[in-house]
Design a protein around this motif. Structure first.
Motif, short mmCIF file in Angstrom:
data_model
loop_
_atom_site.label_atom_id
_atom_site.label_comp_id
_atom_site.label_asym_id
_atom_site.label_seq_id
_atom_site.Cartn_x
_atom_site.Cartn_y
_atom_site.Cartn_z
N THR A 9 -30.68 13.72 8.84
CA THR A 9 -30.65 12.73 7.76
C THR A 9 -31.88 12.18 7.40
O THR A 9 -32.06 11.49 6.66
CB THR A 9 -29.60 11.85 8.36
N ALA A 146 -27.92 13.32 13.18
CA ALA A 146 -27.85 11.90 12.64
C ALA A 146 -28.16 10.91 13.76
O ALA A 146 -28.01 11.32 14.65
CB ALA A 146 -26.43 11.79 11.72
N THR A 152 -26.31 4.62 9.10
CA THR A 152 -26.41 6.05 9.16
C THR A 152 -25.28 6.62 8.66
O THR A 152 -25.15 7.79 8.26
CB THR A 152 -26.36 6.39 10.69
N HIS A 155 -26.14 7.58 5.22
CA HIS A 155 -27.16 8.75 5.15
C HIS A 155 -26.24 9.94 5.59
O HIS A 155 -26.81 11.00 4.92
CB HIS A 155 -28.25 8.34 6.10
N THR A 156 -25.58 9.98 6.56
CA THR A 156 -24.86 11.09 6.93
C THR A 156 -24.06 11.52 6.04
O THR A 156 -23.76 12.73 5.49
CB THR A 156 -24.15 10.92 8.09
#
Length: 221
Positions: A9, A146, A152, A155-156
């Protein structure tokens, strides 16, 4: 044979560390693989042991020779920048079609091939292409690593959206993270039901081999 492509990521989330541990577990089970990292930036010849290329080669028990390094990472750049910027700094050409052609020539027909990207899935890996473009050109099975930091999940899920949701995901927990990794995994699974979400346990990397084995079996079909 269809390769596996390890991406992330973003940077500094432990992608290479996770991959090295899985490679060691795979080797310990008596099986072989080919490992490629075609493009690497931040490559310092005076500190070879600290480079991702050498770490991957050691995990895979490859010969640590000049020829061996070239066979794993033919495009090496000193500047710790995205590969396109690092190449431009050295006035070198870095075109996606060249990387694709090289990878296709080095994917093994006899064993699984793992390719590690450079940076995150949407990071440039060439002057005219992203890691995502390389994954698609190679028809590779993506494995997304990730972190466990705050943010996160976004982002993931963003990375999974560009990967069409069909992806293996490995969450790498950070010991100083305040975000519960199990809750993070459940949330990502809820919004990305087609993705196979796993949590990396550094004490038991072999627990991820079934994910790796299923991907490898898919490659052999």
């Amino acid at each position: 044979m269809r390769p596996l492509f390890f991406t992330g990521t973003g940077t500094d989330i432990g992608k290479t560390h996770v991959l090295c541990e899985i490679i060691r577990a795979w080797r310990a089970s008596g099986r072989s693989m080919r490992v490629l990292k075609p493009v690497i930036s931040g490559f310092d010849p005076s500190a070879l042991n600290e480079t991702d290329t050498i770490r991957l080669m050691r995990a895979n028990e490859d010969a640590l020779t000049g020829e061996g390094v070239q066979a794993v990472s033919p495009w090496r750049f000193r500047a710790p920048l995205s590969p396109d910027l690092a190449a431009r700094k050295e006035r070198r050409e870095l075109a996606l079609d060249k990387i694709v052609s090289w990878c296709l020539d080095h994917i093994s027909r006899d064993m699984p091939t793992v390719i590690e990207g450079a940076g995150g899935v949407m990071s440039p890996i060439a002057s005219d292409g992203l890691n995502l473009d390389l994954i698609r050109e190679l028809d590779a099975h993506p494995v997304l690593v990730a972190g466990s930091y705050l943010g996160t999940i976004s982002h993931t899920l963003t990375a999974l959206r560009v990967l069409d949701g069909r992806c293996s995901v490995i969450l790498n927990d950070h010991p100083e993270s305040d975000t519960p990794i199990a809750e993070t995994a459940r949330t990502i699974s809820r919004f990305a039901p087609r993705a196979d979400i796993r949590v990396f346990d550094p004490a038991a990397p072999e627990a991820l081999l079934d994910l790796f084995e299923r991907a490898a079996e898919t490659l052999l079909d």
